[in-house]
Scaffold this motif. Structure first.
Motif, short mmCIF file in Angstrom:
data_model
loop_
_atom_site.label_atom_id
_atom_site.label_comp_id
_atom_site.label_asym_id
_atom_site.label_seq_id
_atom_site.Cartn_x
_atom_site.Cartn_y
_atom_site.Cartn_z
N PHE A 48 -38.95 -10.55 32.04
CA PHE A 48 -39.70 -9.45 32.36
C PHE A 48 -39.31 -8.70 33.42
O PHE A 48 -38.54 -9.51 34.26
N ASP A 49 -39.49 -7.48 33.67
CA ASP A 49 -38.92 -6.70 35.06
C ASP A 49 -40.17 -6.76 36.04
O ASP A 49 -41.01 -7.64 35.90
N ALA A 50 -39.77 -6.23 37.25
CA ALA A 50 -40.76 -6.45 38.30
C ALA A 50 -42.16 -5.86 37.99
O ALA A 50 -43.34 -6.20 38.51
N ALA A 51 -42.15 -4.86 37.26
CA ALA A 51 -43.64 -4.28 36.45
C ALA A 51 -44.31 -5.32 35.53
O ALA A 51 -45.33 -4.90 35.03
N GLY A 52 -43.55 -6.41 35.04
CA GLY A 52 -44.07 -7.19 34.03
C GLY A 52 -43.71 -6.77 32.55
O GLY A 52 -44.13 -7.15 31.62
N ALA A 53 -42.74 -5.70 32.56
CA ALA A 53 -42.33 -5.48 31.16
C ALA A 53 -41.44 -5.92 30.53
O ALA A 53 -40.40 -6.38 31.46
N PRO A 54 -41.35 -6.29 29.26
CA PRO A 54 -40.03 -7.13 28.81
C PRO A 54 -38.96 -6.32 29.07
O PRO A 54 -38.73 -5.18 28.84
N VAL A 55 -37.68 -7.12 29.54
CA VAL A 55 -36.45 -6.71 29.54
C VAL A 55 -35.76 -6.47 28.16
O VAL A 55 -35.69 -7.39 27.47
N PRO A 56 -35.74 -5.30 27.60
CA PRO A 56 -35.39 -4.89 26.43
C PRO A 56 -34.01 -5.90 25.78
O PRO A 56 -34.12 -6.15 24.74
N ASP A 57 -33.22 -5.97 26.54
CA ASP A 57 -31.91 -6.62 25.92
C ASP A 57 -31.77 -8.20 26.65
O ASP A 57 -30.71 -8.78 26.17
N PHE A 58 -32.87 -8.71 26.86
CA PHE A 58 -32.85 -10.12 26.88
C PHE A 58 -33.16 -10.89 25.74
O PHE A 58 -33.76 -10.25 24.86
N PRO A 59 -32.29 -11.86 25.35
CA PRO A 59 -32.08 -12.38 24.18
C PRO A 59 -33.42 -12.63 23.46
O PRO A 59 -33.72 -12.54 22.29
N LEU A 60 -34.39 -13.42 24.23
CA LEU A 60 -35.51 -13.94 23.66
C LEU A 60 -36.62 -12.83 23.57
O LEU A 60 -37.59 -12.93 22.73
N ASN A 61 -36.12 -11.50 23.89
CA ASN A 61 -37.00 -10.64 23.68
C ASN A 61 -36.70 -9.57 22.35
O ASN A 61 -37.25 -8.87 22.09
#
Length: 204
Positions: A48-61
């Motif tokens: 997750f980024d600083a705002a709590g949104a999922p990081v799109p390219d992180f594998p588990l996402n």
């Protein structure tokens, strides 16, 4: 614990070296009780980024990796502090096996005690699995009976401590493992009472 024998499941590649326990579960989340669960904060500061949104390219996402029960990563996974909550986070997220060339010792022991297999693969084999998963392969089969991982037409072997393997295959914790040897323990006690009667406390 649930025995671990053979698992066919979605696998997620995590091509990172030295993922430590503070990354697996940042300390600020350890105020939770186990009943609340830790699965949603697994690798929180990477997912997750600083705002709590999922990081799109992180594998588990990635959508195709949702429900993954196998994680394939690089060496020195689970190093750092001895927090067992790092294993709780993986288990609560649904991970039952982590494949890596090496693990933090305390992490690996905690993993086994929570029914999670730390499968130690050669570095070249781990890289081959990461490449296959990056190329679109979704499922792996991990067979603890044979210590083999099947990835499509490709197969690799892995290692695990023999005592840990016995515990996982049977779903045993340390107490269960001790009780398995109860006949031998009772036989020793009986022999010792004959050999050293003076060492046996008198009956109350």
């Amino acid at each position: 614990m649930q025995p671990f024998r053979r698992l066919t499941a979605i696998a997620c590649p995590l091509p990172l070296t030295g993922v430590d326990t503070d990354q697996l579960i940042p300390a600020r989340f350890m105020k939770r009780t186990r009943a609340e669960g830790y699965g949603d904060v697994l690798l929180h500061d990477l997912r997750f980024d600083a705002a709590g949104a999922p990081v799109p390219d992180f594998p588990l996402n990635h959508p195709q990796r949702q429900g993954a029960a196998i994680l394939v990563t690089r060496r020195n996974f689970g190093t750092g502090s001895s927090r067992e909550a790092a294993v709780y986070a993986l288990a609560d997220h649904g991970i039952r096996c982590v494949v890596a060339p090496s693990f933090g010792d305390i992490f690996a022991a905690n993993a086994v005690n929570n029914g999670l297999l730390p499968a130690r693969a050669e570095e070249a084999d781990a890289e081959a699995l990461l490449a296959l998963l990056a190329g679109g392969l979704t499922d792996l089969t991990v067979d603890l009976d044979t210590c083999r991982i099947q990835a499509g037409e490709h197969a690799v072997s892995f290692a695990v401590d023999p005592v840990w393997r016995t515990k996982l295959l049977n779903g045993w914790d340390d107490i269960d493992l001790t009780l398995h040897h109860l006949p031998d323990i009772d036989a020793f006690v009986a022999r010792d009472r004959v050999a050293r009667p003076w060492a046996t406390p008198p009956a109350a």
